[in-house]
Design a protein around this motif. Structure first.
Motif, PDB file in Angstrom:
ATOM      1  N   UNK A 122       3.396   4.072  12.608  1.00 59.02           N
ATOM      2  CA  UNK A 122       3.582   2.852  13.271  1.00 59.02           C
ATOM      3  C   UNK A 122       2.295   2.474  14.054  1.00 59.02           C
ATOM      4  N   UNK A 123       1.910   1.245  14.067  1.00 59.23           N
ATOM      5  CA  UNK A 123       0.834   0.698  14.668  1.00 59.23           C
ATOM      6  C   UNK A 123       0.758   1.017  16.046  1.00 59.23           C
ATOM      7  N   UNK A 124      -0.333   1.588  16.518  1.00 55.48           N
ATOM      8  CA  UNK A 124      -0.677   2.031  18.052  1.00 55.48           C
ATOM      9  C   UNK A 124      -0.134   3.228  18.322  1.00 55.48           C
ATOM     10  N   UNK A 143      -5.062   7.409   6.928  1.00 55.09           N
ATOM     11  CA  UNK A 143      -4.244   6.947   7.609  1.00 55.09           C
ATOM     12  C   UNK A 143      -3.737   5.328   7.810  1.00 55.09           C
ATOM     13  N   UNK A 144      -2.515   5.114   7.419  1.00 60.17           N
ATOM     14  CA  UNK A 144      -2.070   3.719   7.318  1.00 60.17           C
ATOM     15  C   UNK A 144      -1.088   3.373   8.488  1.00 60.17           C
ATOM     16  N   UNK A 187       8.364  -2.579  10.590  1.00 58.28           N
ATOM     17  CA  UNK A 187       9.260  -1.863   9.566  1.00 58.28           C
ATOM     18  C   UNK A 187       8.902  -2.675   8.078  1.00 58.28           C
ATOM     19  N   UNK A 188       8.844  -3.872   8.019  1.00 58.41           N
ATOM     20  CA  UNK A 188       8.814  -4.612   6.861  1.00 58.41           C
ATOM     21  C   UNK A 188       7.414  -3.958   6.056  1.00 58.41           C
ATOM     22  N   UNK A 189       6.462  -3.282   6.571  1.00 57.88           N
ATOM     23  CA  UNK A 189       5.394  -2.833   6.024  1.00 57.88           C
ATOM     24  C   UNK A 189       5.548  -1.585   5.301  1.00 57.88           C
ATOM     25  N   UNK A 243       3.262  -0.728   2.012  1.00 52.77           N
ATOM     26  CA  UNK A 243       2.127  -0.058   2.070  1.00 52.77           C
ATOM     27  C   UNK A 243       2.460   1.441   1.326  1.00 52.77           C
ATOM     28  N   UNK A 244       3.510   1.976   1.206  1.00 50.46           N
ATOM     29  CA  UNK A 244       3.602   3.209   0.520  1.00 50.46           C
ATOM     30  C   UNK A 244       3.516   3.051  -0.969  1.00 50.46           C
ATOM     31  N   UNK A 245       3.901   1.710  -1.455  1.00 54.25           N
ATOM     32  CA  UNK A 245       3.927   1.455  -2.882  1.00 54.25           C
ATOM     33  C   UNK A 245       2.388   1.507  -3.233  1.00 54.25           C
ATOM     34  N   UNK A 246       1.690   0.684  -2.440  1.00 57.92           N
ATOM     35  CA  UNK A 246       0.352   0.727  -2.605  1.00 57.92           C
ATOM     36  C   UNK A 246      -0.360   1.861  -2.738  1.00 57.92           C
ATOM     37  N   UNK A 247      -0.111   2.792  -1.748  1.00 57.40           N
ATOM     38  CA  UNK A 247      -0.631   4.185  -1.904  1.00 57.40           C
ATOM     39  C   UNK A 247      -0.474   4.912  -3.174  1.00 57.40           C
TER      40      UNK A 247
END
Length: 344
Positions: free
Chosen positions: A45-47, A75-76, A81-83, A87-91
């Protein structure tokens, strides 16, 4: 004064357990030969990578794998939560061999993405993958016996609260999730087994970041007589430890060793997320990764444990806790509650 440090390090017995648990082929999740450079992505999660605890530990595990195993790490940081799924699909499309979700909140996203990309391996911290219908076979769950170390810090909290003439102790959780409740359930059980006259207060901030929310909960518990505050709320929980310092009561850290905050931190309930991440990456590199099941780390594998003891802790209390630790590790103390619905 007691200065003994009981560090968590998933080595020895834990390494043997992980090797046995991850053994065998994994046709559903694809394979990676040892000669290939393994590509690993960590979704956080961001931050949160500097939360001084859970997420930072996962990141350290990835960094260790980069240094020692020569893997290619990425690291992404998800903004919401919507990301998670995008993000996982792109990876997965980018050809990453292993995608690691950090924490219970990412469980659904990992499950959905893993089903779409059966040739990609996934790992998820704190989400059970064993024996449940419909679970993807290319996901490895990384679980911990938080209730065991929760019990230990509960025993210690009770002894120290009693010595200070206290009538209560406190736990401040983040979200009400199974791993958080395992910590608190074990803590309550340890307190009541040691000093049944003490009240145990607990509450949830419903936040992992905002330190003010956890500080407010802790201050309320302290005002009601709590002499020890156990934080189980990630970065938010640093606010609970700040309240403990401000009101001159004991604080107990979580996940990572938080003794750096000062001698008011009695100890920390450590959780070997860093070692679990490293061992999972190593299993992928070795070709021994197996999905559809879990690697579980407890006191007997040194997957959980106690951090640095405050120099102001009672020597007698520390000795008693060490004896309880031995009994749990050797199976003499069992059946520690894992939910708050059940009492000892």
């Amino acid at each position: 004064m007691a200065k003994r440090r009981m560090l968590v390090a998933v080595t020895g017995a834990a390494l043997a357990l992980a090797a046995a648990g991850c053994g065998g082929s994994d046709d559903e999740g694809g394979s990676t030969t040892p000669s290939e450079a393994v590509r690993v992505a960590l979704v956080a999660d961001k931050g949160q990578l500097n939360d001084k605890g859970f997420n930072e530990l996962a990141f350290r595990g990835l960094e260790r794998a980069e240094r020692e195993l020569g893997v290619e790490g990425r690291v992404v940081e998800a903004a919401s939560v919507a990301d998670y799924i995008p993000s996982m699909a792109t990876l997965a499309r980018d050809g990453y061999d292993l995608i690691i979700g950090v924490g219970f909140a990412q469980g659904e996203a990992v499950a959905k993405t893993a089903k779409r990309f059966p040739d990609t391996k996934f790992a998820i911290v704190d989400v059970d993958q064993a024996g449940l219908p419909g679970k993807p076979t290319n996901v490895r769950g990384l679980l911990f016996r938080e209730e065991q170390v929760g019990y230990l810090v509960g025993v210690l909290a009770a002894l120290e609260a009693r010595e200070r003439g206290g009538k209560a102790v406190s736990a401040v959780g983040g979200f009400k999730e199974p791993p958080v409740d395992r910590f608190i359930a074990g803590y309550r059980a340890g307190v009541l087994a040691t000093a049944p006259e003490l009240a145990v207060y607990w509450g949830y901030s419903s936040d992992w970041d905002d330190q003010a929310k956890c500080k407010e909960l802790a201050l309320d518990h302290i005002a009601r007589g709590a002499k020890v505050v156990f934080q189980v709320a990630g970065g938010c929980g640093l606010g609970a430890l700040s309240a403990a310092k401000e009101k001159q009561v004991w604080g107990i850290g979580v996940d990572a060793d938080q003794s750096f905050l000062g001698p008011h931190v009695l100890t920390s309930a450590l959780k070997g997320v860093d070692a679990a991440v490293f061992l999972t990456i190593k299993a992928v590199q070795d070709g021994t990764f197996q999905g559809g099941t879990n690697a579980v780390f407890g006191l007997d594998q040194e997957g959980v444990g106690l951090g640095t003891m405050s120099p102001d802790a009672s020597d007698d209390a520390v000795e008693q806790v060490e004896e309880v630790e031995r009994k749990i590790a050797q199976g003499e103390i069992t059946d520690i509650p894992t939910s708050l619905e059940r009492r000892t």
